[in-house]
Design a protein around this motif. Structure first.
Motif, PDB file in Angstrom:
ATOM      1  N   ILE A  54       0.915  -1.096   0.151  1.00 44.25           N
ATOM      2  CA  ILE A  54       0.172   0.031  -0.162  1.00 44.25           C
ATOM      3  C   ILE A  54       0.883   1.325  -0.024  1.00 44.25           C
ATOM      4  CG2 ILE A  54      -1.918  -1.248   1.064  1.00 44.25           C
ATOM      5  CD1 ILE A  54      -1.297   0.219   3.778  1.00 44.25           C
ATOM      6  N   ILE A  55       2.130   1.174   0.519  1.00 42.11           N
ATOM      7  CA  ILE A  55       3.037   2.305   0.341  1.00 42.11           C
ATOM      8  C   ILE A  55       4.171   1.941  -0.728  1.00 42.11           C
ATOM      9  CG2 ILE A  55       5.056   3.551   1.574  1.00 42.11           C
ATOM     10  CD1 ILE A  55       2.277   3.987   2.992  1.00 42.11           C
ATOM     11  N   THR A  56       4.658   0.985  -1.006  1.00 41.43           N
ATOM     12  CA  THR A  56       5.677   0.583  -2.131  1.00 41.43           C
ATOM     13  C   THR A  56       5.204   1.047  -3.327  1.00 41.43           C
ATOM     14  OG1 THR A  56       5.407  -1.786  -2.197  1.00 41.43           O
ATOM     15  CG2 THR A  56       6.947  -0.821  -0.660  1.00 41.43           C
ATOM     16  N   HIS A  57       3.943   0.837  -3.733  1.00 43.46           N
ATOM     17  CA  HIS A  57       3.413   0.847  -5.026  1.00 43.46           C
ATOM     18  C   HIS A  57       3.396   2.233  -5.561  1.00 43.46           C
ATOM     19  CE1 HIS A  57      -0.279   2.562  -3.262  1.00 43.46           C
ATOM     20  NE2 HIS A  57      -0.513   3.097  -4.716  1.00 43.46           N
ATOM     21  N   MET A  58       3.627   3.339  -4.660  1.00 40.13           N
ATOM     22  CA  MET A  58       3.538   4.703  -5.046  1.00 40.13           C
ATOM     23  C   MET A  58       5.269   5.014  -5.649  1.00 40.13           C
ATOM     24  SD  MET A  58       2.208   6.582  -1.458  1.00 40.13           S
ATOM     25  CE  MET A  58       0.773   5.743  -0.634  1.00 40.13           C
ATOM     26  N   PHE A  59       6.019   3.974  -5.415  1.00 40.77           N
ATOM     27  CA  PHE A  59       7.356   4.327  -5.834  1.00 40.77           C
ATOM     28  C   PHE A  59       7.921   3.488  -7.039  1.00 40.77           C
ATOM     29  CE2 PHE A  59       7.248   5.671  -1.668  1.00 40.77           C
ATOM     30  CZ  PHE A  59       7.636   7.229  -1.792  1.00 40.77           C
ATOM     31  N   MET A  60       6.721   2.609  -7.690  1.00 33.32           N
ATOM     32  CA  MET A  60       6.797   1.709  -8.604  1.00 33.32           C
ATOM     33  C   MET A  60       6.562   2.461  -9.979  1.00 33.32           C
ATOM     34  SD  MET A  60       8.644  -0.830  -7.475  1.00 33.32           S
ATOM     35  CE  MET A  60       8.324  -2.040  -8.741  1.00 33.32           C
ATOM     36  N   HIS A  61       7.079   2.108 -11.033  1.00 32.95           N
ATOM     37  CA  HIS A  61       6.474   2.591 -12.421  1.00 32.95           C
ATOM     38  C   HIS A  61       6.502   1.419 -13.400  1.00 32.95           C
ATOM     39  CE1 HIS A  61       6.840   6.491 -10.535  1.00 32.95           C
ATOM     40  NE2 HIS A  61       5.839   6.815 -10.871  1.00 32.95           N
ATOM     41  N   ALA A  62       5.728   1.512 -14.505  1.00 27.93           N
ATOM     42  CA  ALA A  62       5.783   0.702 -15.569  1.00 27.93           C
ATOM     43  C   ALA A  62       7.022   0.148 -16.152  1.00 27.93           C
ATOM     44  CB  ALA A  62       4.940   1.059 -16.647  1.00 27.93           C
ATOM     45  N   PRO A  63       7.449  -1.085 -16.521  1.00 28.67           N
ATOM     46  CA  PRO A  63       8.809  -1.584 -16.835  1.00 28.67           C
ATOM     47  C   PRO A  63       9.286  -0.735 -17.908  1.00 28.67           C
ATOM     48  CG  PRO A  63       7.472  -3.315 -16.230  1.00 28.67           C
ATOM     49  CD  PRO A  63       6.563  -2.124 -16.371  1.00 28.67           C
ATOM     50  N   PHE A  64      10.594  -0.732 -18.074  1.00 25.20           N
ATOM     51  CA  PHE A  64      11.165   0.051 -19.311  1.00 25.20           C
ATOM     52  C   PHE A  64      10.923  -0.283 -20.508  1.00 25.20           C
ATOM     53  CE2 PHE A  64      15.039   0.676 -21.862  1.00 25.20           C
ATOM     54  CZ  PHE A  64      15.400   1.836 -21.582  1.00 25.20           C
ATOM     55  N   ALA A  65      10.741  -1.597 -20.548  1.00 25.10           N
ATOM     56  CA  ALA A  65      10.439  -2.243 -22.058  1.00 25.10           C
ATOM     57  C   ALA A  65       9.526  -1.291 -22.985  1.00 25.10           C
ATOM     58  CB  ALA A  65       9.975  -3.550 -22.071  1.00 25.10           C
ATOM     59  N   GLY A  66       9.677  -0.984 -24.029  1.00 22.84           N
ATOM     60  CA  GLY A  66       8.955  -0.356 -25.180  1.00 22.84           C
ATOM     61  C   GLY A  66       8.698   1.229 -24.943  1.00 22.84           C
ATOM     62  N   GLY A  67       9.434   1.627 -23.849  1.00 26.16           N
ATOM     63  CA  GLY A  67       9.523   2.937 -23.540  1.00 26.16           C
ATOM     64  C   GLY A  67       8.395   3.513 -22.713  1.00 26.16           C
ATOM     65  N   VAL A  68       7.506   2.491 -22.593  1.00 24.30           N
ATOM     66  CA  VAL A  68       6.154   2.980 -21.698  1.00 24.30           C
ATOM     67  C   VAL A  68       6.627   3.498 -20.205  1.00 24.30           C
ATOM     68  CG1 VAL A  68       3.818   2.232 -20.822  1.00 24.30           C
ATOM     69  CG2 VAL A  68       4.630   1.653 -23.050  1.00 24.30           C
ATOM     70  N   GLY A  69       7.318   2.808 -19.648  1.00 26.41           N
ATOM     71  CA  GLY A  69       7.751   2.786 -18.248  1.00 26.41           C
ATOM     72  C   GLY A  69       8.548   4.093 -18.280  1.00 26.41           C
ATOM     73  N   ILE A  70       9.402   4.543 -19.204  1.00 26.49           N
ATOM     74  CA  ILE A  70      10.064   5.870 -19.019  1.00 26.49           C
ATOM     75  C   ILE A  70       9.105   6.926 -19.174  1.00 26.49           C
ATOM     76  CG2 ILE A  70      11.489   7.220 -20.336  1.00 26.49           C
ATOM     77  CD1 ILE A  70      13.173   5.181 -19.037  1.00 26.49           C
ATOM     78  N   MET A  71       8.305   6.967 -20.055  1.00 22.82           N
ATOM     79  CA  MET A  71       7.274   8.094 -20.116  1.00 22.82           C
ATOM     80  C   MET A  71       6.160   8.133 -18.943  1.00 22.82           C
ATOM     81  SD  MET A  71       7.866   9.704 -22.991  1.00 22.82           S
ATOM     82  CE  MET A  71       6.656  10.668 -22.832  1.00 22.82           C
ATOM     83  N   HIS A  72       6.173   6.648 -18.434  1.00 22.78           N
ATOM     84  CA  HIS A  72       5.149   6.770 -17.083  1.00 22.78           C
ATOM     85  C   HIS A  72       5.979   7.481 -15.967  1.00 22.78           C
ATOM     86  CE1 HIS A  72       3.178   4.251 -14.066  1.00 22.78           C
ATOM     87  NE2 HIS A  72       2.638   5.256 -13.887  1.00 22.78           N
ATOM     88  N   ILE A  73       7.231   7.207 -15.719  1.00 18.93           N
ATOM     89  CA  ILE A  73       7.812   7.880 -14.682  1.00 18.93           C
ATOM     90  C   ILE A  73       8.307   9.298 -14.941  1.00 18.93           C
ATOM     91  CG2 ILE A  73      10.012   6.810 -15.173  1.00 18.93           C
ATOM     92  CD1 ILE A  73      10.692   6.721 -12.265  1.00 18.93           C
ATOM     93  N   LEU A  74       8.584   9.656 -16.215  1.00 21.12           N
ATOM     94  CA  LEU A  74       9.108  11.085 -16.610  1.00 21.12           C
ATOM     95  C   LEU A  74       7.730  12.070 -16.365  1.00 21.12           C
ATOM     96  CD1 LEU A  74      11.248  10.737 -19.558  1.00 21.12           C
ATOM     97  CD2 LEU A  74      11.979  11.364 -17.350  1.00 21.12           C
ATOM     98  N   PHE A  75       6.685  11.526 -16.667  1.00 21.96           N
ATOM     99  CA  PHE A  75       5.351  12.299 -16.700  1.00 21.96           C
ATOM    100  C   PHE A  75       5.195  12.775 -15.419  1.00 21.96           C
ATOM    101  CE2 PHE A  75       0.860  12.891 -16.183  1.00 21.96           C
ATOM    102  CZ  PHE A  75       0.778  13.936 -17.214  1.00 21.96           C
ATOM    103  N   ASN A  76       5.094  11.491 -14.496  1.00 24.69           N
ATOM    104  CA  ASN A  76       4.967  11.721 -13.163  1.00 24.69           C
ATOM    105  C   ASN A  76       5.614  12.620 -12.288  1.00 24.69           C
ATOM    106  OD1 ASN A  76       2.348  10.361 -12.841  1.00 24.69           O
ATOM    107  ND2 ASN A  76       3.492   8.371 -12.267  1.00 24.69           N
ATOM    108  N   MET A  77       6.990  12.336 -12.524  1.00 31.61           N
ATOM    109  CA  MET A  77       8.133  13.051 -11.811  1.00 31.61           C
ATOM    110  C   MET A  77       8.082  14.744 -12.164  1.00 31.61           C
ATOM    111  SD  MET A  77       9.096  11.051  -9.599  1.00 31.61           S
ATOM    112  CE  MET A  77       7.487  10.606  -9.830  1.00 31.61           C
ATOM    113  N   PHE A  78       7.990  14.954 -13.631  1.00 31.31           N
ATOM    114  CA  PHE A  78       7.608  16.002 -13.982  1.00 31.31           C
ATOM    115  C   PHE A  78       6.481  16.978 -13.428  1.00 31.31           C
ATOM    116  CE2 PHE A  78       5.955  19.184 -17.009  1.00 31.31           C
ATOM    117  CZ  PHE A  78       6.963  20.050 -17.273  1.00 31.31           C
ATOM    118  N   THR A  79       5.384  16.147 -13.311  1.00 31.54           N
ATOM    119  CA  THR A  79       4.170  16.838 -12.887  1.00 31.54           C
ATOM    120  C   THR A  79       4.411  17.114 -11.187  1.00 31.54           C
ATOM    121  OG1 THR A  79       2.814  15.524 -14.242  1.00 31.54           O
ATOM    122  CG2 THR A  79       1.772  16.370 -12.157  1.00 31.54           C
TER     123      THR A  79
END
Length: 253
Positions: A54-79
């Motif tokens: 319930i806490i650790t999921h807040m620090f997880m993001h989609a896996p790197f493969a396909g670039g989806v995860g990169i966009m996921h974490i970049l968008f969240n951190m930029f916001t």
């Protein structure tokens, strides 16, 4: 520039990046998905659920493969970088941390309340066909009953059931939606730029549209693998906290 970010926001961003790098190292270099499965949040009645998720999921993001995860974490951190510093300075460290983590918990709660409703509906539908859902959950070999159409329906229902209990929720989005909602509540006249809209828009107009859209996508099932109701849960908590604190904002240092 990074050193100019207030400490709580900066450390949350750093922690997200560190966890992302380590979890993807385990997943792709060591070929071990255990860390992802252990830290992402599963449905509370799933055998894969652990209390710390319930806490650790807040620090997880989609896996790197396909670039989806990169966009996921970049968008969240930029916001978070865009909205977090102002709130951290306005509310102070303690209230800001409460806002962030309670919003993440609110996201987890609402998302899984909806999952519970769906699970119970699926169970009821399967049992109406005579399917032994309790036996299935106990690991017993079970058989579909009825004609071909009934069997197809049961298989589809069981697939939906398995998706809910086996696909984890992950990401900082719920907590960050709480930050955005709190910002919109405390500074409703602030204008923000939005992609494809040529002029800045007041945040008090943007938030309701986003929340309503998230509710629709979450309930309709057209979310495209995104936990939209988690966003709504985070936004609700952020809004409530900001409304409470707004009356006494001058007390926060």
């Amino acid at each position: 520039m990074f050193n100019n970010i207030p400490p709580i926001t900066r450390n949350i961003i750093i922690l997200n990046i560190v966890v992302y790098v380590i979890s993807n190292f385990f997943l792709y270099i060591l070929q071990n998905p255990e860390l992802y499965n252990s830290l992402s949040a599963f449905y509370p009645f799933s055998p894969n659920f652990k209390s710390w998720q319930i806490i650790t999921h807040m620090f997880m993001h989609a896996p790197f493969a396909g670039g989806v995860g990169i966009m996921h974490i970049l968008f969240n951190m930029f916001t978070l970088y865009s909205f977090g510093p102002i709130l951290e300075q306005s509310l102070g460290d303690k209230k800001y941390l409460i806002l962030y983590f309670l919003s993440g918990l609110g996201a987890f709660f609402l998302f899984n309340v909806w999952n519970f409703v769906e699970i119970e509906n699926i169970k009821s539908s399967l049992e109406s066909f005579g399917f032994d859902i309790n036996g299935y959950l106990a690991g017993e070999s079970v058989q579909f009953k009825g004609n071909a159409t009934a069997i197809i329906t049961q298989r589809d229902l069981l697939e939906d059931f398995n998706n809910i209990i086996s696909v984890p929720m992950l990401g900082a989005s719920g907590a960050i939606f709480g930050v955005i909602a709190a910002f919109a509540t405390l500074y409703p006249e602030a204008r923000i730029g939005i992609m494809f809209i040529p002029i800045p828009v007041k945040v008090k107009y943007v938030l309701p549209v986003v929340v309503i859209g998230s509710i629709y996508l979450g309930i309709s099932g057209n979310g495209g693998g995104i936990a939209h109701l988690a966003h709504v849960g985070g936004a609700i908590v952020g809004y409530i906290l900001a409304k409470i604190w707004k009356k006494h904002l001058y007390l926060f240092k």
